[in-house]
Scaffold this motif. Structure first.
Motif, short mmCIF file in Angstrom:
data_model
loop_
_atom_site.label_atom_id
_atom_site.label_comp_id
_atom_site.label_asym_id
_atom_site.label_seq_id
_atom_site.Cartn_x
_atom_site.Cartn_y
_atom_site.Cartn_z
N ALA A 70 0.73 -1.10 -0.30
CA ALA A 70 0.29 -0.03 0.02
C ALA A 70 0.47 1.09 0.14
O ALA A 70 0.96 2.47 -0.76
CB ALA A 70 -1.07 -0.17 1.07
N GLY A 71 1.99 1.13 0.20
CA GLY A 71 2.48 2.62 1.23
C GLY A 71 3.60 2.77 -0.47
O GLY A 71 4.11 3.57 -0.90
N ARG A 72 3.62 1.26 -1.57
CA ARG A 72 4.46 1.80 -2.37
C ARG A 72 3.62 2.12 -3.57
O ARG A 72 3.57 2.40 -4.66
CB ARG A 72 4.99 0.44 -3.30
CG ARG A 72 6.41 0.69 -2.25
CD ARG A 72 7.02 -1.03 -2.11
NE ARG A 72 6.69 -1.90 -2.81
CZ ARG A 72 6.35 -3.11 -1.81
NH1 ARG A 72 7.08 -2.75 -0.63
NH2 ARG A 72 5.91 -4.28 -2.22
N MET A 73 1.94 2.22 -3.15
CA MET A 73 0.94 2.46 -4.89
C MET A 73 1.08 4.48 -5.50
O MET A 73 1.66 4.80 -3.93
CB MET A 73 -0.30 1.92 -3.90
CG MET A 73 -0.95 0.90 -3.98
SD MET A 73 -0.75 -0.11 -5.72
CE MET A 73 -2.27 0.44 -5.72
N PRO A 74 0.54 4.44 -6.20
CA PRO A 74 0.72 5.95 -6.91
C PRO A 74 -0.44 6.84 -6.18
O PRO A 74 -1.07 6.23 -5.41
CB PRO A 74 0.68 5.72 -8.40
CG PRO A 74 1.09 5.01 -8.67
CD PRO A 74 0.62 3.61 -7.19
N SER A 75 0.49 8.03 -5.76
CA SER A 75 -0.68 8.57 -5.19
C SER A 75 -2.24 9.03 -5.62
O SER A 75 -2.43 8.75 -6.54
CB SER A 75 0.25 10.67 -5.40
OG SER A 75 -0.93 10.99 -4.99
N GLY A 76 -2.66 8.48 -4.33
CA GLY A 76 -4.21 8.48 -4.78
C GLY A 76 -4.84 6.56 -5.41
O GLY A 76 -6.00 6.87 -5.19
N LEU A 77 -4.16 6.15 -5.10
CA LEU A 77 -3.99 4.48 -5.16
C LEU A 77 -4.26 4.04 -3.47
O LEU A 77 -3.18 4.59 -2.90
CB LEU A 77 -4.09 3.30 -6.44
CG LEU A 77 -3.74 4.86 -7.59
CD1 LEU A 77 -2.80 4.25 -9.25
CD2 LEU A 77 -5.39 5.12 -8.00
N SER A 78 -4.91 2.91 -3.96
CA SER A 78 -4.55 2.16 -2.47
C SER A 78 -4.95 0.39 -2.78
O SER A 78 -5.23 -0.19 -3.89
CB SER A 78 -5.96 2.29 -1.66
OG SER A 78 -6.26 3.82 -1.07
N VAL A 79 -4.48 -0.19 -1.85
CA VAL A 79 -4.50 -1.60 -1.62
C VAL A 79 -5.78 -1.85 -0.91
O VAL A 79 -6.20 -1.39 0.19
CB VAL A 79 -3.71 -2.17 -1.10
CG1 VAL A 79 -3.69 -3.64 -0.93
CG2 VAL A 79 -1.56 -1.88 -1.53
N VAL A 80 -6.60 -2.38 -1.92
CA VAL A 80 -8.27 -2.40 -0.91
C VAL A 80 -8.30 -4.08 -0.45
O VAL A 80 -8.57 -4.70 -1.10
CB VAL A 80 -8.78 -1.90 -1.76
CG1 VAL A 80 -10.84 -1.89 -1.22
CG2 VAL A 80 -9.30 -0.26 -2.22
N VAL A 81 -8.47 -3.87 0.75
CA VAL A 81 -8.87 -5.03 0.88
C VAL A 81 -10.43 -5.69 1.07
O VAL A 81 -10.97 -5.31 2.49
CB VAL A 81 -8.29 -5.53 2.00
CG1 VAL A 81 -7.88 -6.95 2.64
CG2 VAL A 81 -6.21 -5.53 2.44
N ARG A 82 -10.81 -6.68 0.59
CA ARG A 82 -12.34 -6.58 0.57
C ARG A 82 -12.22 -8.02 1.55
O ARG A 82 -12.07 -8.50 1.81
CB ARG A 82 -12.88 -6.85 -1.11
CG ARG A 82 -12.67 -5.87 -1.77
CD ARG A 82 -13.51 -5.95 -2.58
NE ARG A 82 -13.10 -4.80 -3.85
CZ ARG A 82 -13.28 -4.35 -5.25
NH1 ARG A 82 -13.33 -5.30 -5.69
NH2 ARG A 82 -13.13 -3.51 -5.64
N SER A 83 -13.96 -8.24 2.42
CA SER A 83 -14.21 -8.51 3.59
C SER A 83 -12.99 -9.67 4.44
O SER A 83 -12.63 -10.78 4.63
CB SER A 83 -14.09 -10.38 2.72
OG SER A 83 -15.61 -10.36 1.44
N ALA A 84 -12.73 -8.16 4.70
CA ALA A 84 -10.99 -8.31 5.93
C ALA A 84 -12.20 -8.76 7.12
O ALA A 84 -12.53 -8.32 7.69
CB ALA A 84 -10.46 -6.83 6.01
N SER A 85 -11.34 -10.06 7.61
CA SER A 85 -11.79 -10.16 8.79
C SER A 85 -12.19 -9.78 10.49
O SER A 85 -11.02 -8.76 9.95
CB SER A 85 -11.32 -12.05 8.86
OG SER A 85 -9.77 -11.72 9.38
N ALA A 86 -12.65 -10.16 11.06
CA ALA A 86 -12.77 -8.97 12.36
C ALA A 86 -10.73 -9.40 12.92
O ALA A 86 -10.14 -8.66 13.38
CB ALA A 86 -13.18 -9.61 13.80
N GLN A 87 -10.25 -10.22 12.54
CA GLN A 87 -9.02 -10.70 13.30
C GLN A 87 -8.29 -10.09 12.07
O GLN A 87 -6.94 -9.46 12.67
CB GLN A 87 -8.94 -12.16 13.13
CG GLN A 87 -7.35 -13.03 13.60
CD GLN A 87 -6.10 -13.29 12.13
OE1 GLN A 87 -6.98 -12.86 11.30
NE2 GLN A 87 -4.64 -13.19 12.64
N LEU A 88 -8.23 -10.03 11.48
CA LEU A 88 -7.52 -8.77 9.79
C LEU A 88 -7.51 -7.72 10.57
O LEU A 88 -6.20 -6.99 11.21
CB LEU A 88 -7.25 -9.45 8.50
CG LEU A 88 -6.88 -8.61 7.41
CD1 LEU A 88 -5.48 -8.77 7.71
CD2 LEU A 88 -7.49 -8.84 5.92
#
Length: 111
Positions: A70-88
């Motif tokens: 996520a930190g290496r994504m270009p400005s304005g873009l993201s790593v989006v984690v879908r269906s993230a568990s409560a543990q995560l």
């Protein structure tokens, strides 16, 4: 299929840019997650989505792979984690990464 063993399966899907994780991510296999995320990031101009619906376990090394990508994504873009568990989500918060730039957690919907 990018990687599979008896513990973890990593698949690249798309378009759109999706990396599906199934099984368990830990210090021993997180290199395969990082590699798939980096390849997806390099080959697609939008957000990188991680489908975590089939993820049974992730340790801090696996979360670190998500945060660093996520930190290496270009400005304005993201790593989006879908269906993230409560543990995560809890692990991200406990590690102090809940404000990490470019990391978006979409919590799993309980049924």
């Amino acid at each position: 299929m990018v990687y599979a063993d008896g513990v973890l399966r990593v698949e690249r899907l798309g378009p759109p840019s999706v990396v599906r994780l199934a099984g368990e991510v830990d210090a021993d296999n997180c290199v395969h997650v990082r590699s798939a995320l980096d390849a997806q990031r390099a080959g697609y101009a939008g957000d990188v989505c991680v489908d975590a619906a089939f993820l049974e376990f992730i340790d801090v090394a696996g979360v670190r792979a998500l945060v660093e990508t996520a930190g290496r994504m270009p400005s304005g873009l993201s790593v989006v984690v879908r269906s993230a568990s409560a543990q995560l989500c809890d692990l991200v918060t406990l590690a102090g990464w809940d404000g990490a730039p470019g990391l978006v957690l979409e919590k799993a919907v309980r049924r």
